[in-house]
Design a protein around this motif. Structure first.
Motif, PDB file in Angstrom:
ATOM      1  N   MET A   1      54.027  27.381  75.647  1.00  0.00           N
ATOM      2  CA  MET A   1      53.058  27.527  74.690  1.00  0.00           C
ATOM      3  C   MET A   1      51.678  27.022  74.828  1.00  0.00           C
ATOM      4  N   TRP A   2      50.644  27.754  74.390  1.00  0.00           N
ATOM      5  CA  TRP A   2      49.312  27.193  75.037  1.00  0.00           C
ATOM      6  C   TRP A   2      48.826  26.179  73.970  1.00  0.00           C
ATOM      7  N   PRO A   3      47.910  25.280  74.568  1.00  0.00           N
ATOM      8  CA  PRO A   3      47.375  24.437  73.593  1.00  0.00           C
ATOM      9  C   PRO A   3      46.436  24.902  72.681  1.00  0.00           C
ATOM     10  N   PRO A   4      46.235  24.309  71.435  1.00  0.00           N
ATOM     11  CA  PRO A   4      45.106  24.928  70.636  1.00  0.00           C
ATOM     12  C   PRO A   4      44.015  24.828  71.373  1.00  0.00           C
ATOM     13  N   PRO A   5      43.059  25.852  70.793  1.00  0.00           N
ATOM     14  CA  PRO A   5      41.513  25.558  71.294  1.00  0.00           C
ATOM     15  C   PRO A   5      40.891  24.361  70.838  1.00  0.00           C
ATOM     16  N   PRO A   6      40.138  23.804  71.754  1.00  0.00           N
ATOM     17  CA  PRO A   6      39.377  22.587  71.376  1.00  0.00           C
ATOM     18  C   PRO A   6      38.535  22.851  70.125  1.00  0.00           C
ATOM     19  N   ARG A   7      38.197  21.927  69.165  1.00  0.00           N
ATOM     20  CA  ARG A   7      37.731  22.193  67.866  1.00  0.00           C
ATOM     21  C   ARG A   7      36.243  21.300  68.048  1.00  0.00           C
ATOM     22  N   LEU A   8      35.050  21.747  67.368  1.00  0.00           N
ATOM     23  CA  LEU A   8      33.975  21.090  67.497  1.00  0.00           C
ATOM     24  C   LEU A   8      33.859  19.910  66.570  1.00  0.00           C
ATOM     25  N   ILE A   9      33.267  19.159  66.905  1.00  0.00           N
ATOM     26  CA  ILE A   9      32.848  17.841  65.895  1.00  0.00           C
ATOM     27  C   ILE A   9      32.355  18.270  64.539  1.00  0.00           C
ATOM     28  N   SER A  10      33.060  18.205  63.665  1.00  0.00           N
ATOM     29  CA  SER A  10      32.759  18.701  62.374  1.00  0.00           C
ATOM     30  C   SER A  10      31.520  17.562  61.506  1.00  0.00           C
ATOM     31  N   HIS A  11      30.987  16.583  62.161  1.00  0.00           N
ATOM     32  CA  HIS A  11      30.134  15.640  61.447  1.00  0.00           C
ATOM     33  C   HIS A  11      28.885  16.490  61.271  1.00  0.00           C
ATOM     34  N   PRO A  12      28.267  15.982  59.968  1.00  0.00           N
ATOM     35  CA  PRO A  12      27.009  16.967  59.687  1.00  0.00           C
ATOM     36  C   PRO A  12      25.674  16.534  60.742  1.00  0.00           C
ATOM     37  N   ARG A  13      25.938  15.663  61.517  1.00  0.00           N
ATOM     38  CA  ARG A  13      24.870  15.428  62.439  1.00  0.00           C
ATOM     39  C   ARG A  13      25.106  16.289  63.680  1.00  0.00           C
ATOM     40  N   SER A  14      26.296  16.779  63.709  1.00  0.00           N
ATOM     41  CA  SER A  14      26.437  18.084  64.754  1.00  0.00           C
ATOM     42  C   SER A  14      26.179  19.467  64.201  1.00  0.00           C
ATOM     43  N   TYR A  15      25.636  19.456  63.120  1.00  0.00           N
ATOM     44  CA  TYR A  15      25.514  20.911  62.706  1.00  0.00           C
ATOM     45  C   TYR A  15      24.381  21.651  63.457  1.00  0.00           C
ATOM     46  N   PRO A  16      23.422  21.006  63.849  1.00  0.00           N
ATOM     47  CA  PRO A  16      22.240  21.757  64.846  1.00  0.00           C
ATOM     48  C   PRO A  16      23.026  22.370  66.080  1.00  0.00           C
ATOM     49  N   PHE A  17      24.028  21.639  66.657  1.00  0.00           N
ATOM     50  CA  PHE A  17      24.664  22.066  67.819  1.00  0.00           C
ATOM     51  C   PHE A  17      25.665  23.072  67.496  1.00  0.00           C
ATOM     52  N   HIS A  18      26.392  23.186  66.333  1.00  0.00           N
ATOM     53  CA  HIS A  18      27.409  24.510  65.700  1.00  0.00           C
ATOM     54  C   HIS A  18      26.073  25.578  65.516  1.00  0.00           C
ATOM     55  N   LEU A  19      25.160  25.501  64.954  1.00  0.00           N
ATOM     56  CA  LEU A  19      24.294  26.540  64.780  1.00  0.00           C
ATOM     57  C   LEU A  19      23.624  27.064  65.879  1.00  0.00           C
ATOM     58  N   HIS A  20      23.440  26.250  66.769  1.00  0.00           N
ATOM     59  CA  HIS A  20      22.834  26.841  68.044  1.00  0.00           C
ATOM     60  C   HIS A  20      24.111  27.710  68.847  1.00  0.00           C
ATOM     61  N   LEU A  21      25.338  27.246  68.927  1.00  0.00           N
ATOM     62  CA  LEU A  21      26.351  27.946  69.340  1.00  0.00           C
ATOM     63  C   LEU A  21      26.481  29.269  68.632  1.00  0.00           C
ATOM     64  N   VAL A  22      26.464  29.229  67.367  1.00  0.00           N
ATOM     65  CA  VAL A  22      26.602  30.420  66.732  1.00  0.00           C
ATOM     66  C   VAL A  22      25.461  31.440  66.789  1.00  0.00           C
ATOM     67  N   ARG A  23      24.205  31.024  67.024  1.00  0.00           N
ATOM     68  CA  ARG A  23      22.958  31.668  67.292  1.00  0.00           C
ATOM     69  C   ARG A  23      23.192  32.483  68.660  1.00  0.00           C
ATOM     70  N   SER A  24      23.737  31.826  69.714  1.00  0.00           N
ATOM     71  CA  SER A  24      24.121  32.522  70.844  1.00  0.00           C
ATOM     72  C   SER A  24      25.021  33.439  70.656  1.00  0.00           C
ATOM     73  N   LEU A  25      26.265  33.251  69.903  1.00  0.00           N
ATOM     74  CA  LEU A  25      27.491  34.388  69.853  1.00  0.00           C
ATOM     75  C   LEU A  25      26.725  35.317  68.871  1.00  0.00           C
ATOM     76  N   VAL A  26      25.690  35.260  67.957  1.00  0.00           N
ATOM     77  CA  VAL A  26      25.337  36.392  67.360  1.00  0.00           C
ATOM     78  C   VAL A  26      24.465  37.366  68.367  1.00  0.00           C
ATOM     79  N   HIS A  27      23.591  36.674  69.121  1.00  0.00           N
ATOM     80  CA  HIS A  27      22.890  37.503  70.015  1.00  0.00           C
ATOM     81  C   HIS A  27      23.982  38.100  71.064  1.00  0.00           C
ATOM     82  N   LEU A  28      24.977  37.556  71.578  1.00  0.00           N
ATOM     83  CA  LEU A  28      25.895  38.266  72.378  1.00  0.00           C
ATOM     84  C   LEU A  28      26.452  39.507  71.452  1.00  0.00           C
TER      85      LEU A  28
END
Length: 197
Positions: A1-28
């Motif tokens: 069985m595969w391990p679950p994918p790693p999750r991003l830190i869900s703290h509000p201070r990390s929201y800019p990092f989340h948005l940066h990753l999502v922005r990259s995926l939107v462009h992809l």
């Protein structure tokens, strides 16, 4: 069985990092015309921002979320940060929904049902100011208008969902129509961002 994918830190201070990753995926998604489900990554940010405690007034400058990966502590629970994160997350959802791989899909009305339901539920319990709520409410209205537009376009479809060649042909025609006639949310987004569909 595969391990679950790693999750991003869900703290509000990390929201800019989340948005940066999502922005990259939107462009992809835009450049490869491949569907990537991004709503599960953006909706928690929006719902958490809407349900956060009343924002404190501050004299801080708005953060540039394009280059910030982690928000400084003094920005947490500030009015400036809440507005900035909400606007960026709302814009990214609108941008993702206007990409041809998403908006050109025959299943668009069904894809947006959980997004609209989640945002409406979050708006009912929102503790943020009227400016933030109005931004999200406008997004919900635009999504619903685009879903109705696609539903009207596919009303005359005579093929079954299993006919992938016919579905692909319909979606190609839909993308062409989006570029020439512009759908409701596509025209708003492209005028706002200055980007092609």
């Amino acid at each position: 069985m595969w391990p679950p994918p790693p999750r991003l830190i869900s703290h509000p201070r990390s929201y800019p990092f989340h948005l940066h990753l999502v922005r990259s995926l939107v462009h992809l998604t835009r450049h490869t015309r491949t569907y990537i489900p991004l709503a599960p990554h953006l909706l928690p940010i929006l719902t958490a921002t809407l349900s956060s405690t009343k924002s404190k007034a501050s004299t801080l400058r708005p953060l540039d979320l394009e280059i910030t990966l982690r928000a400084p502590q003094q920005y947490l629970h500030s009015h400036v940060y809440t507005d900035n994160v909400t606007h960026s997350a709302t814009f990214l959802i609108a941008e993702w929904l206007c990409v041809s791989a998403v908006h050109g899909s025959i299943a668009f009305p069904e894809v947006v049902v959980p997004i609209v339901a989640c945002l409406r539920r979050a708006l009912k319990t929102a503790r943020t100011g009227p400016k933030v709520n109005a931004t999200v409410k406008t997004l919900v209205e635009q999504i619903e208008e685009s879903a109705r537009w696609i539903s009207q376009r596919r009303a005359g479809v005579t093929f079954a969902p299993g006919k992938t060649a016919a579905v692909g042909e319909w979606e190609a025609d839909q993308i062409h129509l989006m570029r020439s006639e512009l759908s409701p949310s596509g025209s708003r987004y492209s005028s706002l961002a200055g980007l092609p569909l």
